[in-house]
Design a protein around this motif. Structure first.
Motif, PDB file in Angstrom:
ATOM      1  N   THR A   1      48.781  43.688  31.712  1.00  0.00           N
ATOM      2  CA  THR A   1      49.707  44.734  32.149  1.00  0.00           C
ATOM      3  C   THR A   1      51.081  44.521  31.531  1.00  0.00           C
ATOM      4  O   THR A   1      51.563  43.391  31.434  1.00  0.00           O
TER       5      THR A   1
ATOM      6  N   CYS B   1      58.560  44.623  35.396  1.00  0.00           N
ATOM      7  CA  CYS B   1      58.783  44.713  36.837  1.00  0.00           C
ATOM      8  C   CYS B   1      59.282  43.380  37.376  1.00  0.00           C
ATOM      9  O   CYS B   1      59.515  43.249  38.573  1.00  0.00           O
TER      10      CYS B   1
ATOM     11  N   ILE C   1      56.868  41.390  40.153  1.00  0.00           N
ATOM     12  CA  ILE C   1      57.235  41.419  41.569  1.00  0.00           C
ATOM     13  C   ILE C   1      56.028  41.171  42.478  1.00  0.00           C
ATOM     14  O   ILE C   1      56.155  40.473  43.483  1.00  0.00           O
ATOM     15  N   CYS C   2      54.867  41.699  42.115  1.00  0.00           N
ATOM     16  CA  CYS C   2      53.712  41.520  43.010  1.00  0.00           C
ATOM     17  C   CYS C   2      53.262  40.066  43.095  1.00  0.00           C
ATOM     18  O   CYS C   2      53.214  39.508  44.186  1.00  0.00           O
ATOM     19  N   PRO C   3      52.951  39.418  41.957  1.00  0.00           N
ATOM     20  CA  PRO C   3      52.592  37.997  42.062  1.00  0.00           C
ATOM     21  C   PRO C   3      53.699  37.170  42.712  1.00  0.00           C
ATOM     22  O   PRO C   3      53.416  36.205  43.422  1.00  0.00           O
TER      23      PRO C   3
ATOM     24  N   CYS D   1      48.808  41.471  40.623  1.00  0.00           N
ATOM     25  CA  CYS D   1      49.289  42.618  39.862  1.00  0.00           C
ATOM     26  C   CYS D   1      48.155  43.625  39.794  1.00  0.00           C
ATOM     27  O   CYS D   1      47.015  43.270  39.507  1.00  0.00           O
ATOM     28  N   GLU D   2      48.488  44.873  40.027  1.00  0.00           N
ATOM     29  CA  GLU D   2      47.463  45.913  40.035  1.00  0.00           C
ATOM     30  C   GLU D   2      47.517  46.792  38.803  1.00  0.00           C
ATOM     31  O   GLU D   2      46.821  47.791  38.713  1.00  0.00           O
ATOM     32  N   GLY D   3      48.390  46.435  37.892  1.00  0.00           N
ATOM     33  CA  GLY D   3      48.415  47.172  36.625  1.00  0.00           C
ATOM     34  C   GLY D   3      49.187  48.474  36.663  1.00  0.00           C
ATOM     35  O   GLY D   3      48.974  49.334  35.821  1.00  0.00           O
ATOM     36  N   CYS D   4      50.116  48.603  37.595  1.00  0.00           N
ATOM     37  CA  CYS D   4      50.764  49.914  37.761  1.00  0.00           C
ATOM     38  C   CYS D   4      51.615  50.305  36.560  1.00  0.00           C
ATOM     39  O   CYS D   4      51.966  51.467  36.422  1.00  0.00           O
ATOM     40  N   ARG D   5      51.955  49.360  35.683  1.00  0.00           N
ATOM     41  CA  ARG D   5      52.804  49.704  34.545  1.00  0.00           C
ATOM     42  C   ARG D   5      52.002  49.993  33.286  1.00  0.00           C
ATOM     43  O   ARG D   5      52.557  50.188  32.213  1.00  0.00           O
TER      44      ARG D   5
HETATM   45  S1  SF4 Z   1      51.304  46.029  40.061  1.00  0.00           S
HETATM   46 FE1  SF4 Z   1      53.006  46.874  38.929  1.00  0.00          FE
HETATM   47  S2  SF4 Z   1      54.840  46.122  39.940  1.00  0.00           S
HETATM   48 FE2  SF4 Z   1      53.147  44.858  40.584  1.00  0.00          FE
HETATM   49  S3  SF4 Z   1      53.187  43.118  39.173  1.00  0.00           S
HETATM   50 FE3  SF4 Z   1      51.766  44.629  38.357  1.00  0.00          FE
HETATM   51  S4  SF4 Z   1      52.943  45.833  36.928  1.00  0.00           S
HETATM   52 FE4  SF4 Z   1      54.381  44.708  38.247  1.00  0.00          FE
END
Ligand code: SF4
Ligand SMILES: Cc1cc2nc3c(=O)[nH]c(=O)nc-3n(C[C@H](O)[C@H](O)[C@H](O)COP(=O)(O)OP(=O)(O)OC[C@H]3O[C@@H](n4cnc5c(N)ncnc54)[C@H](O)[C@@H]3O)c2cc1C
Ligand code: SF4
Ligand code: SF4
Lengths: 283, 369, 257, 433
Positions: free
Chosen positions: C190, C194, C197-199, C205-209
């Motif tokens: 990913t 960010c 921030i999630c880890p 990380c859910e790959g939102c970017r």
């Molecule tokens: S889910 Fe999005 S905000 Fe969270 S770590 Fe992954 S890329 Fe960053």
């Protein structure tokens, strides 16, 4: 006496640019402009042809540029020929006379001009490669009697991309300079030679043992030009190149410009072919 | 050798004394994060993790830690560091070097070797005043490792499992006490006003030697090639198939360079304020493992595959740096092997190259014989 | 560099949760000077005034019905710069999860027989409909990244996204890798930005970017399986935000053969 | 934006602003007779229930959070509660307290956004927040100051406000430290004068005078002002366990709207701040009670415009509540604890929470760790029929006023409900097997 700019960094921070002023901006082509930069106070760049500076547009960033003016012609100002290619160069192109820029340098090893005394000099700039070589050419011309023949073979992709056309005309007009210009693709008005730069080389008569060649251009060009020059019998140590790399610090710290074990910013950007020919990452 | 002895209990007083004069940094437990439910069936117990951080007191100091996530380089070269701020389009610049007086406790000898290498890199040629200022104001208290910190460490092979010649103050755990060697004036300054310290006796020397000699056997050699052979081993392995294989696995995440105590590549970025005429310039960590690291305007990338980037890292560590500084660029701390998700480990890589060479030269001898 | 006049900016929303616009409003808490640098001429969530003269259009939400397309194109006509604000606009966002099911099915499940009434197609990133100059990824967007992107636009340049993975930032924060605790994470494929921030807050990380430009998905899947992820678990995890990208790259592969 | 055709043609308010999501108001009144009076929801359908189907259960809270950026914490919490009930997960007291604290913060954030940025400009005669920021910067800065603290609480607990990271089935993946809680306490303390000024500001504003009798529904608990759990209670009398939510909400679908409507015993009912206030006012914290008195809010109130005032009262209440919960957490000390594990992988559960706009229900059926069926009932969906009923009652009372005034009053009515339209565009057909 003017002070060399580089000494101003040693006491504060090597990363702190000195604020200089753009004295003049001259468009050369669609993408390239020539910037004249004026240093503050008593400072002078004291550069060698082939060296570069790190130029800052504050708030956007910094990028390396070869100094295009000859040391023999600068008094407190120097020139950079900048192609619009990304963030810093775009921002720079939007600036005009009077605007502030940051300068660090000069950095790197230039061409060791003295060593070429008495030699025949063959210049092979491709496109923007004329920017650094112009510095050397003008220095050589300013002390013309120190050198043998001066031959300039300049190639660009298209007539509209030829840089420093006025100077090319001046050089061509001189008896003691041999100039040939070629373009990859011509347009209707182009009277000159068409073909890539390597097509000019076979026609030039050279005394190879006494010839030093300087070539600056994109990586693909090097591959073909080198074959031709070596074929002409020019020694590997007498072929000089200037290499471009991503560069952040200019002083051998940031790691971006490494070519195997060499740092382009310290060991180069000007290299004799002999020094880099075995380096996989060089060309 | 001038050996001093300090009871372990005296650490409390010592750190308190130092805290009045210095910023005191040392290895401490990383604040625990709650165990999230694993998605698979393999529930792994949470492992203790350590970091170098500012100490509130001796109770936080964990001198018998195995290794830290990031090496102490982050103290001298923070992840993101302001180089200067500017106003009025650069007509006014403000530069503040970080000159806080600092003590770093509990640096392992491998990490100390790494700091010495960074010293070289940042002082050579044009010095980096930002690094130098921090370094000049920092005193390092190193500690002797008595056991290998992980199965990925190969400090013995790299010669970094023992103290380098230059150090400030060095601790060796003698059980209830620490033996203390003083290596510099800066080091001895730390002992000012410390009451609980005494000069070593015969017995202390004897114990000290016991501890040190017992250490030798506990550290295995893990490389099959000798340290002195590495540059020449690499010199012939540039085109090895190994790099391609590793390139397939590599995630390009740059974890290995971030955790490496001798990696220091950086990027420089500007941040501007909304007035667009004032702002700051920062230095941030970068990694030669990232795709854009060696690309230039026009799009040409001089190291355009993961295999080539990975190879560059190994050459930089095991050949280029030793060629130019005379110090190995890798200190064998094992952090990158520990952190790599796809298990790319220097020990394995070097051994693989070595075995290939042995196999090839064996064959050649057969042919010649 | 200085700009002569305050650029006019407008905010638009399509299929999304308005969390990104809310983040923009929240950015005012720390960057009140933002209001002195731009003139906001449309922001339906927060204001009633409306002016169709703008240079920069921030678009939140994915395009999920035919009637959205004309509106998107009209915005494109007017704006000099179109910015995709957040995962929905950038990647289709979570909305694209439904693209794996047939539209009829989806409609029927949610609205029963009446479902046919609703105009809706696959959820697409706005780039599938119009040209987009600038992307601010994330679900929601990162406040600082938004502020920095806006500043870049004010400087007449396009902000550049990092092209390295979230793991890099995760390491800078000195997190223990979640894999070491048996929690599979998409950080290594990913795009960073960010601050991981999630880890950093203990969740994967859910790959939102979105994906980095050269993701090594194959090896990451192998790593996830090695760390105990169930069969299909990797696919399930990656679909939350990467559905559109994964379907596209799959399409590419089939297209080639 | 309002585009009004010449009389006696209908009033059409397209593109309702300062609400979350897209809606239109269409009113056709001729000579005092209403021919049409609808709130049209034109937001694109989101299909969350369909997307939830087949997802591993731990993704449900993450996905449902994306229903709404403003009440993300509430969606996440309701989703987690539904899962925990389906999976047989028991939580610690600390987990409960942290969830409540996070909900308080979201309630503060959302109410502050609504009363200051969306409603206040109407009452103060400023077009919207941007001109208001120019005319009365102190008011806007005050709102931002308070919102910032609410956001900081959310960030300390959830990692960020919109789409919390740490909230998960069985607990939290990360806990705030006691130091962080202390800091939050200090920050809350520092905005105490702002809270007071908020009450004073709204005490001085005049709201339209309009009343209509209706049913009010909210969660109720034996102790305290309910945020999570409890039972469903109605102002018409009666209470039901949350599992029986479907008997209360009775969602139905209408053609002009991508959102579902709901009715209980009457044609419509109201959820949200006013409903909560009416049903739970004795359980408000002391300062909030005082604020209600100062704001002249009475349990007998039937004026939907007073929802805003009920929100102001709740701002005070949840402000006090946040301080109380942090105090309690600090007293207990933050304990590092493992996340509670599920007892089973299949089951059925309902979770309910009070969102800023009213009661929210998530209902899932799980099979082998995946969501088999999902239903979410969103507050704004429950309020839609009531909003329309209000509009129908209000329109004839104001039909003789200027078009601008009619428009503004109707918009203000809809806005008072703080509708969250992107939340409400979802469906209903529940096909539980
Ligand atoms: S889910 Fe999005 S905000 Fe969270 S770590 Fe992954 S890329 Fe960053
Ligand atoms: C010694 C030396 C001398 C030079 N002399 C001259 C000279 O005389 N004249 C001249 O015009 N130039 C010269 N250059 C080149 C010049 O330095 C570059 O053109 C300049 O650095 C570009 O900077 P920029 O900020 O404008 O471009 P950038 O914005 O940095 O873009 C440059 C490159 O970055 C990379 N990039 C693009 N997109 C992305 C992305 N999304 N993410 C990450 N990376 C991306 C690409 O490779 C792109 O081409 C010289 C370079 C060197 C090393
Ligand atoms: S990207 Fe995420 S936060 Fe932004 S609108 Fe879409 S769902 Fe909401
Ligand atoms: S936790 Fe995720 S982002 Fe962090 S290092 Fe591990 S894989 Fe990368």
């Amino acid at each position: 006496m003017s002070l060399p700019l580089i000494e101003t960094f040693s006491t504060t921070s090597a990363y702190l640019p000195l604020v200089a002023r753009i004295a003049d901006v001259r468009p050369l082509t669609q993408l390239e402009k020539l910037f004249t930069i004026e240093l503050p106070g008593d400072l002078s760049l004291k550069h060698a042809p082939g060296q570069f500076v790190e130029l800052s547009v504050f708030g956007v960033g910094e990028a390396p540029f070869s100094i295009s003016s000859s040391p023999s012609r600068s008094n407190g100002t120097f020139e950079l020929c900048v192609r619009q290619a990304g963030q810093v160069t775009d921002a720079l192109h939007a600036l005009g006379p009077g605007d502030a820029v940051g300068v660090r340098g000069p950095f790197g090893r230039g061409f060791p001009v003295r060593r070429f005394r008495g030699k025949d000099l063959l210049f092979l700039p491709g496109g923007l490669g004329l920017a650094p070589l112009r510095s050397l050419i003008n220095q050589v011309l300013d002390e013309r009697s120190n050198y043998g023949r001066v031959i300039i073979l300049y190639g660009a992709r298209h007539p509209s991309e030829l840089l420093f056309q006025d100077e090319l005309t001046l050089w061509s007009a001189r008896e003691d300079v041999e100039v040939q210009v070629t373009v990859d693709r011509s347009d209707g008005n182009w009277q000159g030679h068409v073909g890539v730069i390597t097509t000019l080389i076979p026609e030039v008569q050279l005394y190879a043992p006494n010839t030093v060649a300087f070539t600056v251009g994109p990586p693909v060009m090097y591959r073909f030009v080198l074959v031709e020059l070596l074929g002409k019998g020019i020694r590997e140590g007498n072929i000089w190149l200037s290499l471009e790399r991503r560069m952040k610090c200019g002083i051998g710290k940031c790691g971006h410009c490494q070519i195997n074990h060499l740092y382009t910013c310290l060991d180069g950007p000007c290299f004799p072919y002999a020094q880099i020919k075995r380096l996989e990452e060089a060309l | 050798m001038n050996l001093q002895v300090l009871p372990k209990g005296a650490l409390v007083e010592w750190i308190e004394l130092l805290s009045a004069r210095y910023r005191v940094i040392g290895p401490k437990r990383k604040q625990e994060v709650v165990q999230q439910q694993p998605a698979g069936d393999t529930q792994q117990p949470p492992r203790e993790q350590y970091i170098f951080g500012e100490l509130q007191g001796a109770h936080e100091l964990e001198l018998s830690y195995p290794s830290t996530i990031l090496p102490p380089k982050k103290v001298f070269l923070p992840q993101k560091e302001e180089l200067f701020s500017f106003k009025d389009n650069g007509h006014q610049v403000d530069l503040q070097l970080d000159e806080r007086r600092t003590v770093i406790f509990g640096i392992h000898t491998c990490d100390l070797h790494a700091v010495l290498l960074l010293d070289q890199a940042f002082s050579q040629g044009a010095a980096d005043q930002h690094y130098m200022a921090r370094r000049a104001n920092t005193t390092l208290v190193s500690i002797e490792c008595l056991e290998p910190c992980s199965e990925n460490a190969f400090c013995k092979d790299m010669g970094t499992w023992i103290m380098p010649e230059t150090f400030d103050l060095h601790l060796t755990d003698l059980g209830h006490e620490y033996a203390l060697e003083i290596g510099s004036a800066k080091g001895s300054e730390l002992l000012q006003n410390l009451t609980n310290i005494r000069t070593a006796t015969e017995t202390d020397y004897w114990r000290f030697n016991q501890v040190i000699s017992a250490k030798w056997a506990r550290f295995p050699y893990r490389l099959e090639a000798d340290l002195s052979e590495l540059p020449s081993l690499l010199a012939i392995s540039y085109r090895s198939q190994v790099w391609e294989e590793l390139g397939q696995q590599c995630l390009g995440c740059g974890t290995c360079t971030a955790v490496c105590p001798t990696c220091y590549c950086f990027d420089v970025v500007d941040e501007v304020n909304f007035d667009l005429t004032s702002g700051k310039r920062f230095r941030v960590w970068d990694s030669c493992q990232f795709g854009q690291f060696a690309s230039v305007a026009g799009g040409h990338d001089f190291r355009n595959s993961r295999a080539a980037r990975l190879r560059h890292r190994f050459y930089h560590k095991f050949k280029y740096q030793s060629d130019s500084f005379g110090l190995a660029g890798c200190v064998g701390c094992g952090r990158c092997a520990e952190a790599c998700l796809v298990n790319i480990k220097p020990i394995d890589v070097i051994n693989k190259l070595h075995r290939k060479r042995v196999a090839v030269s064996g064959k050649r001898q057969e042919v010649m014989g | 560099m200085t700009v002569s006049t305050k650029p006019k900016v407008a905010f638009f929303d399509f299929t999304g949760c308005e969390g990104c616009q809310l983040t923009v409003i929240d950015a005012l808490q720390t960057h009140a000077d933002l209001l002195s640098a731009v003139e906001i001429v449309q922001f339906r969530e927060a204001m009633s005034e409306r002016d169709e003269d703008y240079q920069i259009a921030f678009i939140e939400g994915s395009c999920s019905r035919t009637s959205d397309e004309a509106r998107l194109k009209a915005i494109r006509e007017q704006a000099q710069i179109v910015v995709a604000l957040g995962a929905c606009a950038h990647l289709g966002g979570v909305n694209a999860l439904r693209n794996w099911q047939s539209s009829d099915d989806v409609r029927r499940y949610v609205y029963g027989q009446g479902g046919k009434l609703y105009d809706s197609h696959k959820a697409l990133p706005i780039q599938a409909i119009i040209r987009v100059e600038c992307f601010i990824p994330g679900c929601p967007i990162d406040r600082n990244e938004f502020v920095n992107a806006l500043k870049a636009l004010l400087q007449h340049r396009l902000p550049r996204l990092p092209d390295y993975p979230v793991c890099a930032e995760c390491k800078l924060n000195e997190n223990e890798c979640l894999f070491m605790r048996g929690i599979p994470c998409l950080g290594s494929v990913t795009r960073a930005g960010c601050g991981a921030i999630c880890p950093s807050f203990g969740a994967c990380c859910e790959g939102c970017r979105g994906l980095v430009s050269d993701p090594n998905i194959g090896w990451l899947r192998a790593v996830a399986v090695e760390h105990g992820l169930r069969e299909g678990g990797f696919e399930a995890a990656s679909r939350l935000f990467l559905s559109h990208e994964l379907m596209e790259s799959e399409g590419d592969r089939h297209g080639k053969h | 934006m309002a585009s009004i055709r010449t009389s006696p043609a209908p009033v059409e308010i397209h593109h309702l602003t300062r609400v979350e999501g897209h809606g239109n108001i269409i009113v056709d009144i001729r000579n005092g007779t209403i021919l049409q009076c609808d709130l049209e929801i034109i937001e694109a359908p989101r299909f969350f229930e369909a997307m939830l189907r087949g997802r591993p259960y731990d993704q449900a809270p993450r996905l449902s959070s994306r229903i709404c950026g403003i009440c993300a914490v509430t969606h996440t919490t309701a989703s987690i509660k539904a899962l925990e009930s389906a999976l047989g997960v028991e939580n610690s007291q600390q987990t409960d307290l942290l969830r409540q604290l996070n909900l308080c913060a979201e309630m503060l954030d959302s109410h502050l956004l609504h009363v200051y940025m969306l409603v206040a400009p109407d009452l103060l005669g400023a077009g919207s927040i941007i001109p208001l920021a120019v005319e009365s910067p102190d008011i806007v800065h005050r709102a931002l100051r308070m919102k910032q603290v609410a956001g900081q609480i959310c960030a300390a607990i959830g990692g960020r406000h919109t789409h919390p990271i740490t909230m998960t089935v069985g607990g939290f993946t990360h806990l705030p430290t006691e130091e962080e809680l202390q800091v939050l306490l200090r920050r809350l303390d520092a905005i105490s004068p702002d809270i007071e000024s908020t009450v004073n500001l709204f005490a001085d504003l005049v709201l339209p005078d309009f009343e209509r009798e209706t049913e009010y529904i909210a969660l109720q608990k034996d102790h305290g002002y309910s945020l999570i759990d409890g039972f469903i209670a109605s102002s018409d009398g009666g209470s039901w366990p949350i599992e029986q939510y479907r008997g209360v909400v009775n969602e139905y679908q209408i053609s002009r709207s991508t959102a579902k409507h709901a009715r209980h015993r009457r044609q419509s009912y109201m959820v949200g701040a006013l409903a909560r206030y009416k049903l739970n006012h004795e359980k408000l914290n002391p300062q909030a009670k005082a604020a209600a008195a100062r704001l002249n809010l009475k349990p007998t109130c039937q004026n939907p415009f007073m929802i805003t005032i009920a929100q102001v009262v709740e701002i005070v209440h949840f402000y006090e509540e946040a301080i109380r919960i942090i105090g309690q957490l600090l007293e207990l000390g933050i304990q590092w604890e493992e996340i509670a594990q599920p007892a089973r992988q299949s089951g059925e559960g309902v979770g309910a929470c009070e969102a800023p706009r009213g009661t929210l229900y998530h209902h899932y059926v799980l099979r082998n760790g995946a969501i088999a069926e999902a239903n979410c009932v969103i507050p704004t969906g429950q309020n839609l029929a009531n909003i329309e009923a209000d509009m129908r009652a209000l329109a004839p009372q104001i039909w003789d006023r200027s078009r601008d005034e009619i428009t503004l009053t109707l918009e203000m009515l809809v806005r008072a409900y703080d509708p969250c339209i992107s939340c409400s565009t979802h469906m209903l057909e529940v096909r539980f097997v």
